[in-house]
Design an enzyme around this catalytic site. Structure first.
Site, mmCIF file in Angstrom:
data_model
loop_
_atom_site.group_PDB
_atom_site.id
_atom_site.type_symbol
_atom_site.label_atom_id
_atom_site.label_comp_id
_atom_site.label_asym_id
_atom_site.label_seq_id
_atom_site.Cartn_x
_atom_site.Cartn_y
_atom_site.Cartn_z
ATOM 1 N N ILE A 131 14.071 2.787 8.899
ATOM 2 C CA ILE A 131 13.848 4.032 9.647
ATOM 3 C C ILE A 131 12.819 3.861 10.775
ATOM 4 O O ILE A 131 12.862 4.589 11.760
ATOM 5 C CB ILE A 131 13.460 5.181 8.691
ATOM 6 C CG1 ILE A 131 13.728 6.541 9.365
ATOM 7 C CG2 ILE A 131 12.015 5.065 8.215
ATOM 8 C CD1 ILE A 131 13.713 7.715 8.407
ATOM 9 N N GLY A 177 5.479 1.878 0.630
ATOM 10 C CA GLY A 177 6.862 2.243 0.951
ATOM 11 C C GLY A 177 7.084 2.586 2.411
ATOM 12 O O GLY A 177 6.501 1.966 3.309
ATOM 13 N N VAL A 178 7.906 3.588 2.630
ATOM 14 C CA VAL A 178 8.256 3.971 3.997
ATOM 15 C C VAL A 178 7.023 4.524 4.729
ATOM 16 O O VAL A 178 6.869 4.319 5.946
ATOM 17 C CB VAL A 178 9.463 4.943 3.977
ATOM 18 C CG1 VAL A 178 9.126 6.298 3.425
ATOM 19 C CG2 VAL A 178 10.077 5.076 5.356
ATOM 20 N N ASP A 179 6.139 5.179 4.030
ATOM 21 C CA ASP A 179 4.892 5.716 4.587
ATOM 22 C C ASP A 179 4.057 4.582 5.204
ATOM 23 O O ASP A 179 3.624 4.664 6.368
ATOM 24 C CB ASP A 179 4.120 6.416 3.448
ATOM 25 C CG ASP A 179 2.973 7.294 3.922
ATOM 26 O OD1 ASP A 179 2.838 7.499 5.135
ATOM 27 O OD2 ASP A 179 2.224 7.794 3.049
HETATM 28 N N1 AR6 Z 1 13.144 2.594 6.134
HETATM 29 C C1 AR6 Z 1 13.888 3.407 5.339
HETATM 30 N N2 AR6 Z 1 13.649 3.575 4.031
HETATM 31 C C2 AR6 Z 1 12.628 2.884 3.479
HETATM 32 C C3 AR6 Z 1 11.774 2.026 4.215
HETATM 33 C C4 AR6 Z 1 12.071 1.886 5.609
HETATM 34 N N3 AR6 Z 1 11.345 1.113 6.403
HETATM 35 N N4 AR6 Z 1 10.862 1.493 3.354
HETATM 36 C C5 AR6 Z 1 11.113 2.003 2.128
HETATM 37 N N5 AR6 Z 1 12.183 2.836 2.198
HETATM 38 P P1 AR6 Z 1 8.945 5.559 -1.065
HETATM 39 P P2 AR6 Z 1 8.622 8.221 -2.284
HETATM 40 C C6 AR6 Z 1 12.843 3.619 1.141
HETATM 41 O O1 AR6 Z 1 8.346 4.914 -2.226
HETATM 42 O O2 AR6 Z 1 9.460 7.848 -3.444
HETATM 43 C C7 AR6 Z 1 4.219 6.098 -0.698
HETATM 44 O O3 AR6 Z 1 3.208 5.252 -1.138
HETATM 45 C C8 AR6 Z 1 12.703 3.166 -0.284
HETATM 46 O O4 AR6 Z 1 13.616 2.117 -0.552
HETATM 47 O O5 AR6 Z 1 8.589 5.089 0.299
HETATM 48 O O6 AR6 Z 1 8.844 9.558 -1.651
HETATM 49 C C9 AR6 Z 1 3.675 7.430 -0.192
HETATM 50 O O7 AR6 Z 1 2.399 7.307 0.382
HETATM 51 C C10 AR6 Z 1 13.075 4.444 -1.049
HETATM 52 O O8 AR6 Z 1 14.488 4.543 -1.160
HETATM 53 O O9 AR6 Z 1 8.674 7.177 -1.057
HETATM 54 C C11 AR6 Z 1 3.649 8.259 -1.449
HETATM 55 O O10 AR6 Z 1 2.466 8.043 -2.185
HETATM 56 C C12 AR6 Z 1 12.626 5.553 -0.099
HETATM 57 O O11 AR6 Z 1 12.287 4.921 1.134
HETATM 58 C C13 AR6 Z 1 4.834 7.769 -2.237
HETATM 59 O O12 AR6 Z 1 5.061 6.435 -1.791
HETATM 60 C C14 AR6 Z 1 11.432 6.333 -0.600
HETATM 61 O O13 AR6 Z 1 10.525 5.465 -1.261
HETATM 62 C C15 AR6 Z 1 6.074 8.570 -1.942
HETATM 63 O O14 AR6 Z 1 7.114 8.122 -2.757
#
Ligand code: AR6
Length: 186
Positions: free
Chosen positions: A18, A39-41
């Protein structure tokens, strides 16, 4: 890529990162601190640069001293990203991997309030990750149905947002979203 098109609007499901997306806004699956994370954040903050964090700090100070509540959304600029804006929202935490009715409502709010904010800002194209299905452990199948249904309903009613893209990071999650989109259109 899989898509659903109707009256000039598009609902798209694709595999990708993303942070590379060229929609006007991308949505961040943040936590209530708005101070970044994994993660994505983490990916959005590291690619977008410190401008995003600075704006998040101001939002915390001025609007949400106790943190952004689950299901709500705020907007910052996109810093060095292709997207001009980042919409930050907080999905529910699914303890034990269970999406209760209350968690489902909060997940729907996260998508809906992000789209509402985009529309208010005149944004026509928005990309979402799969909120809450990583660190927050919500089941992908049920979560994908909520995500797609909320986006479809919003697109049907709103006159500003024209395209919503779901950008899925892994084949596994992408295939589930693709199947859910087929069910929704069928
Ligand atoms: N592009 C698209 N999707 C992604 C990317 C990317 N670059 N990287 C990861 N994902 P998560 P949550 C996907 O854990 O469950 C963070 O630490 C990943 O494969 O990012 O809402 C925040 O600060 C998964 O399918 O978000 C919060 O503390 C999706 O993004 C917590 O994680 C969501 O995974 C939020 O958890």
């Amino acid at each position: 890529m899989e898509k659903l098109e109707f009256s000039g609007k598009r609902l798209v499901v694709k595999l990708g990162d993303i942070t590379e997306e060229d929609t006007e806004a991308i949505v961040n699956a943040a936590n209530s601190s708005l101070m970044g994370g994994g993660g994505v954040d983490g990916a959005i903050h590291s690619k977008g640069g410190t401008v995003i964090l600075e704006e998040c700090k101001r939002i915390r100070e001025n609007e949400y001293p106790d943190g952004l509540p689950t299901g709500e959304a705020v907007i910052t600029s996109g810093g060095n990203l292709k997207a001009r804006f980042v919409i930050h929202t907080v999905g529910p935490v699914c303890s034990g991997g269970i999406l209760t009715e209350e968690k489902a409502r909060l997940l729907r709010n996260a998508y809906h309030n992000s789209l509402k904010l985009a529309s208010q800002k005149g944004i026509k194209t928005v990309a979402f990750p799969s909120i809450s299905t990583g660190a927050y452990r919500c089941p992908v199948d049920e979560s994908s149905k909520i995500a797609l249904r909320t986006a479809l309903e919003f697109l049907k009613e709103d006159s500003t947002v024209q395209e919503v893209r779901f950008v899925l990071f892994t084949d596994y999650i992408y295939e589930i979203y693709r199947e859910s989109l087929r069910e929704l259109s069928g």
